[in-house]
Design a protein around this motif. Structure first.
Motif, PDB file in Angstrom:
ATOM      1  N   GLY A 179      23.265 -46.898  -1.802  1.00  0.00           N
ATOM      2  CA  GLY A 179      23.680 -47.657  -2.970  1.00  0.00           C
ATOM      3  C   GLY A 179      25.091 -47.400  -3.438  1.00  0.00           C
ATOM      4  N   ILE A 180      25.850 -46.558  -2.738  1.00  0.00           N
ATOM      5  CA  ILE A 180      27.231 -46.241  -3.107  1.00  0.00           C
ATOM      6  C   ILE A 180      28.159 -46.864  -2.079  1.00  0.00           C
ATOM      7  N   GLU A 181      29.201 -47.543  -2.533  1.00  0.00           N
ATOM      8  CA  GLU A 181      30.174 -48.119  -1.608  1.00  0.00           C
ATOM      9  C   GLU A 181      31.261 -47.095  -1.313  1.00  0.00           C
ATOM     10  N   TYR A 182      31.435 -46.801  -0.022  1.00  0.00           N
ATOM     11  CA  TYR A 182      32.488 -45.893   0.425  1.00  0.00           C
ATOM     12  C   TYR A 182      33.576 -46.700   1.120  1.00  0.00           C
ATOM     13  N   ASP A 183      34.788 -46.134   1.149  1.00  0.00           N
ATOM     14  CA  ASP A 183      35.922 -46.853   1.730  1.00  0.00           C
ATOM     15  C   ASP A 183      35.936 -46.809   3.254  1.00  0.00           C
ATOM     16  N   ALA A 184      35.129 -45.945   3.837  1.00  0.00           N
ATOM     17  CA  ALA A 184      35.053 -45.858   5.300  1.00  0.00           C
ATOM     18  C   ALA A 184      33.669 -45.347   5.677  1.00  0.00           C
ATOM     19  N   PRO A 185      33.210 -45.649   6.892  1.00  0.00           N
ATOM     20  CA  PRO A 185      31.857 -45.251   7.301  1.00  0.00           C
ATOM     21  C   PRO A 185      31.822 -43.856   7.934  1.00  0.00           C
ATOM     22  N   PHE A 186      32.628 -42.954   7.414  1.00  0.00           N
ATOM     23  CA  PHE A 186      32.608 -41.569   7.887  1.00  0.00           C
ATOM     24  C   PHE A 186      32.847 -40.627   6.717  1.00  0.00           C
ATOM     25  N   GLY A 187      32.335 -39.392   6.886  1.00  0.00           N
ATOM     26  CA  GLY A 187      32.498 -38.377   5.865  1.00  0.00           C
ATOM     27  C   GLY A 187      32.758 -37.025   6.487  1.00  0.00           C
ATOM     28  N   ILE A 188      32.912 -36.023   5.621  1.00  0.00           N
ATOM     29  CA  ILE A 188      33.236 -34.668   6.051  1.00  0.00           C
ATOM     30  C   ILE A 188      31.957 -33.853   6.119  1.00  0.00           C
ATOM     31  N   ALA A 189      31.625 -33.381   7.312  1.00  0.00           N
ATOM     32  CA  ALA A 189      30.389 -32.641   7.547  1.00  0.00           C
ATOM     33  C   ALA A 189      30.497 -31.232   6.976  1.00  0.00           C
ATOM     34  N   PRO A 190      29.342 -30.599   6.691  1.00  0.00           N
ATOM     35  CA  PRO A 190      29.365 -29.220   6.197  1.00  0.00           C
ATOM     36  C   PRO A 190      29.812 -28.259   7.299  1.00  0.00           C
ATOM     37  N   VAL A 191      30.672 -27.329   6.937  1.00  0.00           N
ATOM     38  CA  VAL A 191      31.161 -26.308   7.862  1.00  0.00           C
ATOM     39  C   VAL A 191      31.112 -24.962   7.157  1.00  0.00           C
ATOM     40  N   GLY A 192      30.547 -23.971   7.808  1.00  0.00           N
ATOM     41  CA  GLY A 192      30.475 -22.642   7.223  1.00  0.00           C
ATOM     42  C   GLY A 192      31.802 -21.906   7.329  1.00  0.00           C
ATOM     43  N   LEU A 193      32.042 -21.006   6.400  1.00  0.00           N
ATOM     44  CA  LEU A 193      33.214 -20.130   6.410  1.00  0.00           C
ATOM     45  C   LEU A 193      34.528 -20.883   6.584  1.00  0.00           C
ATOM     46  N   GLN A 194      34.674 -22.000   5.888  1.00  0.00           N
ATOM     47  CA  GLN A 194      35.886 -22.809   6.063  1.00  0.00           C
ATOM     48  C   GLN A 194      37.162 -22.047   5.707  1.00  0.00           C
ATOM     49  N   GLY A 195      37.080 -21.188   4.684  1.00  0.00           N
ATOM     50  CA  GLY A 195      38.260 -20.445   4.270  1.00  0.00           C
ATOM     51  C   GLY A 195      38.756 -19.457   5.296  1.00  0.00           C
ATOM     52  N   LEU A 196      37.926 -19.115   6.270  1.00  0.00           N
ATOM     53  CA  LEU A 196      38.375 -18.252   7.360  1.00  0.00           C
ATOM     54  C   LEU A 196      39.389 -18.980   8.224  1.00  0.00           C
ATOM     55  N   MET A 197      39.162 -20.278   8.434  1.00  0.00           N
ATOM     56  CA  MET A 197      40.031 -21.042   9.324  1.00  0.00           C
ATOM     57  C   MET A 197      41.315 -21.474   8.630  1.00  0.00           C
TER      58      MET A 197
END
Length: 381
Positions: free
Chosen positions: A72-90
């Protein structure tokens, strides 16, 4: 948001190559690697890229739009950002950089339980639009408290993970001391000294930790104790008995991530879930498994009218997004691609990567005369 691309890095491969030079080897290998011999990691992308699209050049074409609706939500593109663990390490502060970029571009951002920014902070940045991915706790009271926090933060979608019943066997991480319990070694320290920008940013933002878990962790844990805490606190194995109370408690949408079989898709439908993400955890869990595009096609064909079918793992470009949508995915997610962007370009990496993917996807749509995202299956060869 206006599309703005750094012309030095016009592909995800360019960002990956830059990221390799910007961050320590142990951090890059944690991001870049799969499990065992990396067979399924490479199969994900190679088999996805066997998908071909049919253009219809003489059709009357009124222009193409990448906008699409999901839950029910309109997004500007058909892709999103997947969950990633320990992002601050990278890259230090990377989950906040990506959450802000996703909000600015009106695409979904999924926060992992074990990343380095809290539910509350992600909700603040996205004005309550961030999705939340739950690693299943061993204790009901901890599960309930985390879910209450996500509800209070107004997360519209809860993602529960089914493809981590065991830790993937990742030789690089074992060599680099990033298995559980983690450990620092002289090689890692020397690598950090060799990446001064990364090191200075890490000093500025602080050593990355599990921000969502701080309220539940004993103080002053050493690395060995941290490993024991994680083993005792979380169990990745899901079943009907674990999912039912989550469905009863959570009033928003629930998505099951890690589906790779008809059996699990049918179980998700029977348990009243709202969506599934066909995924093999980016090739990080089962090297002998199928690539994601293989089960996606049959799952979407059989169950796409009963539940929202999405996909991640192996997607590296806007063209790959188009291939996934043509094969039956309603929506797609990427993890590594966005992390390459942030590791390469820091605070500008999120906006650049989203803009790049939007531009590539728009070009494909215009080229094959596909006006709407939902029309992609009509162009599948």
């Amino acid at each position: 948001m206006a599309i703005k691309i750094d012309t030095r890095y016009p592909s995800i491969d360019d960002l990956r190559n830059k990221a390799r030079k910007k961050i320590p080897k142990f951090a890059f290998e944690y991001l870049d690697g799969g499990c065992n011999e990396d067979v399924n990691l490479h199969r994900n992308t190679s088999e996805l890229r066997e998908v071909q699209l049919k253009p219809n050049y003489l059709r009357n074409h009124g222009g193409s739009s990448t906008k699409t609706k999901l839950f029910g939500i309109e997004y500007d593109a058909p892709f999103g950002i997947a969950p990633v663990g320990l992002q601050g390490l990278m890259w230090p502060n990377s989950p906040e950089i990506l959450a802000k970029a996703a909000f600015d571009h009106n695409i979904p951002f999924i926060l992992s339980t074990v990343t380095t920014t809290s539910i509350e902070r992600a909700a603040e940045i996205t004005e309550g639009k961030a999705w939340f991915q739950l690693y299943h706790p061993t204790k009901d009271e901890l599960r309930d408290d985390i879910l209450k926090r996500a509800e209070a933060a107004e997360c519209p979608v809860l993602v529960i993970l089914c493809d981590v019943p065991s830790f993937g066997f990742r030789p690089r991480d074992i060599r680099n001391g990033l298995a559980m319990p983690p450990k620092m070694n002289i090689s890692n320290i020397l690598q950090a000294f060799g990446r001064p920008h990364w090191s200075l940013q890490t000093l500025k933002h602080g050593v990355p930790g599990f921000a969502n878990l701080l309220p539940y962790m004993p103080k002053d844990l050493d690395l060995k104790q941290l490993g024991k805490f994680m083993d005792q606190t979380f169990s990745g194995r899901l079943n009907e008995e674990k999912i039912k109370p989550i469905r009863d408690m959570w009033k928003g949408k629930i998505v099951l991530k890690g589906v790779a079989s008809h059996y699990d898709a049918e179980q998700a439908i029977r348990l009243g879930l709202d969506g599934i993400i066909v995924s093999n955890h980016g090739g990080r869990q089962l090297d002998a498994g199928e690539s994601t595009i293989k089960p996606l096609t049959s799952i979407a064909e059989k169950y796409g009218n009963q539940i929202e079918v999405m996909m991640d793992s192996g997607i590296r470009s806007g063209v790959d997004v188009a291939r996934s949508l043509a094969s039956g995915a309603k929506f797609t997610f990427m993890g590594r691609s966005f992390m390459y962007g942030v590791a390469a370009l820091g605070k500008n990496g999120g906006n650049h990567t989203i803009s790049l993917l939007k531009t590539e996807l728009q070009q494909v749509m215009e080229q094959i005369c596909c006006e709407k995202v939902e029309d992609f299956p009509n162009h599948l060869i």
